[in-house]
Scaffold this motif. Structure first.
Motif, short mmCIF file in Angstrom:
data_model
loop_
_atom_site.label_atom_id
_atom_site.label_comp_id
_atom_site.label_asym_id
_atom_site.label_seq_id
_atom_site.Cartn_x
_atom_site.Cartn_y
_atom_site.Cartn_z
N PHE A 151 1.01 -1.34 -0.04
CA PHE A 151 -0.09 0.01 -0.05
C PHE A 151 0.84 1.09 0.01
O PHE A 151 1.95 1.05 0.59
CB PHE A 151 -0.82 0.04 1.27
N GLN A 152 0.53 2.35 -0.73
CA GLN A 152 1.15 3.66 -0.61
C GLN A 152 0.16 4.58 -0.79
O GLN A 152 -0.62 4.58 -1.49
CB GLN A 152 2.12 3.36 -1.76
N VAL A 153 0.12 5.71 -0.14
CA VAL A 153 -0.63 6.99 -0.37
C VAL A 153 0.19 8.31 -0.49
O VAL A 153 1.23 8.17 0.77
CB VAL A 153 -1.94 6.91 0.53
N LYS A 154 0.04 9.20 -1.00
CA LYS A 154 0.51 10.56 -0.68
C LYS A 154 -0.76 11.44 -0.34
O LYS A 154 -1.76 11.49 -1.17
CB LYS A 154 1.28 11.13 -2.04
N ILE A 155 -0.51 12.07 0.96
CA ILE A 155 -1.50 13.00 1.47
C ILE A 155 -1.02 14.35 1.34
O ILE A 155 -0.15 14.80 1.89
CB ILE A 155 -2.09 12.64 2.99
N PRO A 156 -1.50 15.27 0.49
CA PRO A 156 -1.31 16.53 0.46
C PRO A 156 -1.68 17.42 1.82
O PRO A 156 -2.45 17.14 2.76
CB PRO A 156 -1.98 17.23 -0.49
N ILE A 196 4.47 -4.04 12.57
CA ILE A 196 5.28 -4.48 13.76
C ILE A 196 6.72 -3.84 13.84
O ILE A 196 7.36 -3.77 14.58
CB ILE A 196 5.60 -5.94 13.93
N GLU A 197 6.95 -3.02 12.69
CA GLU A 197 8.15 -2.60 12.50
C GLU A 197 7.81 -1.09 11.49
O GLU A 197 7.12 -1.22 10.63
CB GLU A 197 8.99 -3.19 11.65
N PHE A 198 8.41 -0.01 12.13
CA PHE A 198 8.20 1.25 11.28
C PHE A 198 9.25 2.18 11.15
O PHE A 198 10.17 2.11 12.19
CB PHE A 198 6.74 1.96 11.53
N ASN A 199 9.31 2.76 10.19
CA ASN A 199 10.49 3.82 10.05
C ASN A 199 9.66 5.37 9.84
O ASN A 199 8.89 5.24 8.90
CB ASN A 199 11.32 3.59 9.00
N ALA A 200 9.91 6.13 10.36
CA ALA A 200 9.31 7.63 10.31
C ALA A 200 10.26 8.49 10.11
O ALA A 200 11.20 8.66 11.19
CB ALA A 200 8.28 7.88 11.51
N LYS A 201 10.19 9.41 9.39
CA LYS A 201 11.17 10.71 9.18
C LYS A 201 10.44 11.89 8.72
O LYS A 201 9.46 11.95 8.37
CB LYS A 201 12.24 10.35 8.13
N LYS A 202 11.28 13.06 9.39
CA LYS A 202 10.55 14.46 8.84
C LYS A 202 11.48 14.99 7.77
O LYS A 202 12.66 14.79 8.08
CB LYS A 202 10.45 15.53 10.09
N VAL A 203 10.64 15.64 7.02
CA VAL A 203 11.58 16.17 5.75
C VAL A 203 11.15 17.83 5.49
O VAL A 203 10.16 18.00 5.48
CB VAL A 203 11.33 15.61 4.47
N ILE A 204 12.21 18.63 5.71
CA ILE A 204 11.91 19.94 5.58
C ILE A 204 12.06 20.40 4.12
O ILE A 204 13.38 20.05 3.80
CB ILE A 204 12.60 20.95 6.42
N GLY A 205 11.09 21.01 3.32
CA GLY A 205 11.42 21.10 1.88
C GLY A 205 10.52 22.25 1.44
O GLY A 205 9.97 23.11 2.05
N LEU A 206 9.92 21.98 0.39
CA LEU A 206 9.10 23.07 -0.26
C LEU A 206 7.59 22.67 -0.16
O LEU A 206 6.68 23.61 -0.53
CB LEU A 206 9.49 23.08 -1.95
N THR A 207 7.26 21.41 -0.06
CA THR A 207 5.88 21.18 -0.04
C THR A 207 5.63 20.51 1.41
O THR A 207 6.45 19.92 2.26
CB THR A 207 5.51 20.31 -0.94
N GLU A 208 4.11 20.41 1.63
CA GLU A 208 3.78 19.71 3.08
C GLU A 208 3.10 18.52 2.36
O GLU A 208 1.81 18.63 1.62
CB GLU A 208 2.94 20.67 3.86
N CYS A 209 3.27 17.51 2.76
CA CYS A 209 2.59 16.11 2.37
C CYS A 209 2.81 15.05 3.33
O CYS A 209 3.90 15.38 4.21
CB CYS A 209 2.60 15.81 1.07
N THR A 210 2.08 14.01 3.44
CA THR A 210 2.67 12.79 4.36
C THR A 210 2.65 11.59 3.27
O THR A 210 1.54 11.42 2.46
CB THR A 210 1.47 12.57 5.26
N ILE A 211 3.54 11.09 3.34
CA ILE A 211 3.68 9.67 2.52
C ILE A 211 3.74 8.37 3.23
O ILE A 211 4.65 8.26 4.19
CB ILE A 211 4.91 9.86 1.49
N ILE A 212 2.81 7.63 2.90
CA ILE A 212 2.62 6.26 3.74
C ILE A 212 3.00 5.02 2.81
O ILE A 212 2.37 4.90 1.73
CB ILE A 212 1.34 6.38 4.47
N ARG A 213 4.01 4.24 3.30
CA ARG A 213 4.06 2.94 2.41
C ARG A 213 4.03 1.82 3.58
O ARG A 213 4.89 1.78 4.54
CB ARG A 213 5.46 3.12 1.89
#
Length: 160
Positions: free
Chosen positions: A26-31, A124-141
């Motif tokens: 599954f993958q989604v990009k939420i603006p 049971i396992e996840f990796n989360a990171k914050k990115v500072i850039g030009l846009t605001e969104c959330t990407i979930i895989r």
């Protein structure tokens, strides 16, 4: 992409020092900027918490993006097996920046609410990171676990 076409993407994932192939299920990009579930909660009665109006609006708007992403991964949904998740939270600046752990809670609950996941405990396992850039969104895989990791976790849980 045609309506009946499904997406199966392979990724090389480095886990515990070894490279392995992993299938994205599954993958989604939420603006827009992710909203935090526990900020601004309203308390009603004996311990009843209601999320803030901002969070509820984010959840409502994000639901549309998640629902649009679901058909491409329909063969895997709802996910009923243990999986690994990656969360990327993109921000324009550091203003009112939330803790990464707080950013994960809302999207994870949303995936369960919309039946992408049968239960968010399956992550049971996840990796989360914050990115500072030009846009605001959330990407979930979400990724299928390799057979060895799946079997190892089930054994530890007493489910083998």
């Amino acid at each position: 992409m045609e309506k009946n076409e499904t997406i199966e993407t392979q990724f090389f994932i480095s886990t515990r020092g070894k490279q392995q192939m992993s299938t994205m299920i599954f993958q989604v990009k939420i603006p827009g900027r992710v909203r935090i579930k526990k900020n601004g909660r309203r308390h009603i009665g004996k311990g009843k918490n209601i999320p803030s109006a901002l969070f509820m609006a984010w959840e409502r708007n994000s639901s549309i993006d998640v629902l649009r992403a679901m058909p491409a991964f329909r063969q895997y949904l709802p996910i009923k097996v243990y999986c690994r998740a990656e969360f990327e939270f993109h921000f324009k600046n550091f203003q009112n920046e939330a803790d990464t752990s707080n950013c994960v809670e809302g999207p994870q609950d949303l995936l369960q609410k919309l039946r992408v996941l049968e239960n968010d405990r399956l992550i049971i396992e996840f990796n989360a990171k914050k990115v500072i850039g030009l846009t605001e969104c959330t990407i979930i895989r979400l990724f299928k676990l390799d057979a060895e990791t799946q079997k190892s976790f089930e054994k530890k849980q007493g489910r083998s």
